[in-house]
Write an enzyme that holds these catalytic residues in place. Structure first.
Site, PDB file in Angstrom:
ATOM      1  CB  SER A  14      -0.959  -0.005   1.206  1.00 57.61           C
ATOM      2  OG  SER A  14      -0.251  -0.048   2.426  1.00 57.61           O
ATOM      3  CD  GLU A  84       8.418  -3.585   7.145  1.00 58.74           C
ATOM      4  OE1 GLU A  84       7.289  -3.960   7.563  1.00 58.74           O
ATOM      5  OE2 GLU A  84       8.873  -3.867   6.035  1.00 58.74           O
ATOM      6  CD  GLN A  86       5.049  -4.908  10.215  1.00 62.22           C
ATOM      7  OE1 GLN A  86       4.879  -3.707  10.322  1.00 62.22           O
ATOM      8  NE2 GLN A  86       5.702  -5.436   9.190  1.00 62.22           N
TER       9      GLN A  86
END
Ligand SMILES: [Zn+2]
Length: 193
Positions: A14, A84, A86
């Protein structure tokens, strides 16, 4: 003045990293000083953050969020950026709040949902407390609508199949024949029991 917490979320493909790099570049043009961090688990490009469009920016690999304190210099940092997020599976807001309280802006980007459609804890922790949230969408590879989900596909006996709810979120290399990820809309996103 305290810092601001900005978060960029969305599925794979995305453009989250591209957007993060764009914001860092704008701030540097405005003569702001900042550091960029990335999780050390992301071994693709060791000391760079790289978008799929090919733009890169230098980044410091860290294994846990609190490592950021080793790099901060009193009064010298206007912002920090983290890609990043996550991959940091720890409650990271409390640590970042300490940085915000020093007047440093925090810009972060990461996947909001895993392939099962479940939130990543560290990302969820930031989203509910952020000052600014950007949700980016990819393009569904099946129908072309906006994609908000990440589809994991598994290669079994030469055929690509949707992954199962019982699969691990983080895959160990070599445990399966093949794996790939695709952006999909809610209608085209599938998970097997
Ligand atoms: Zn679709």
């Amino acid at each position: 003045m305290k810092g601001r917490l900005e978060i960029i979320i969305g599925p794979m493909y995305s453009g989250k990293t591209e957007e993060l790099i764009r914001r860092i570049t704008r701030r540097r043009i405005a003569k702001q000083s900042g550091l960029v961090f990335k999780p050390v688990v992301d071994t693709r490009d060791k000391s760079f953050v790289k978008s799929r469009a090919g733009t890169t920016i230098e980044a410091i690999p860290i294994s846990k969020i609190s490592d950021i304190f080793d790099f901060l210099e009193d009064g010298k940092n206007d912002f920090i950026a983290i890609d990043e997020i996550q991959f940091f599976d720890e409650p990271i807001y409390n640590i970042l709040e300490d940085i915000l309280n020093r007047g440093i802006d925090v810009i972060s980007s990461g996947l909001n949902l895993d392939f099962k459609g479940e939130p990543f804890k560290s990302v969820e922790d930031l989203v509910i407390r952020a000052d600014d949230i950007t949700l980016l969408k990819a393009v569904c590879v099946v129908c072309g609508k906006d994609a908000t989900r990440t589809q994991r596909m598994i290669l079994k006996n030469g055929e690509w199949l949707p992954a199962s709810k019982r699969d691990d979120v983080i895959l160990i290399d070599g445990s399966i024949e093949g794996v790939k990820y695709e952006p999909r809309c809610r209608d085209c996103w599938k998970i097997l029991d």
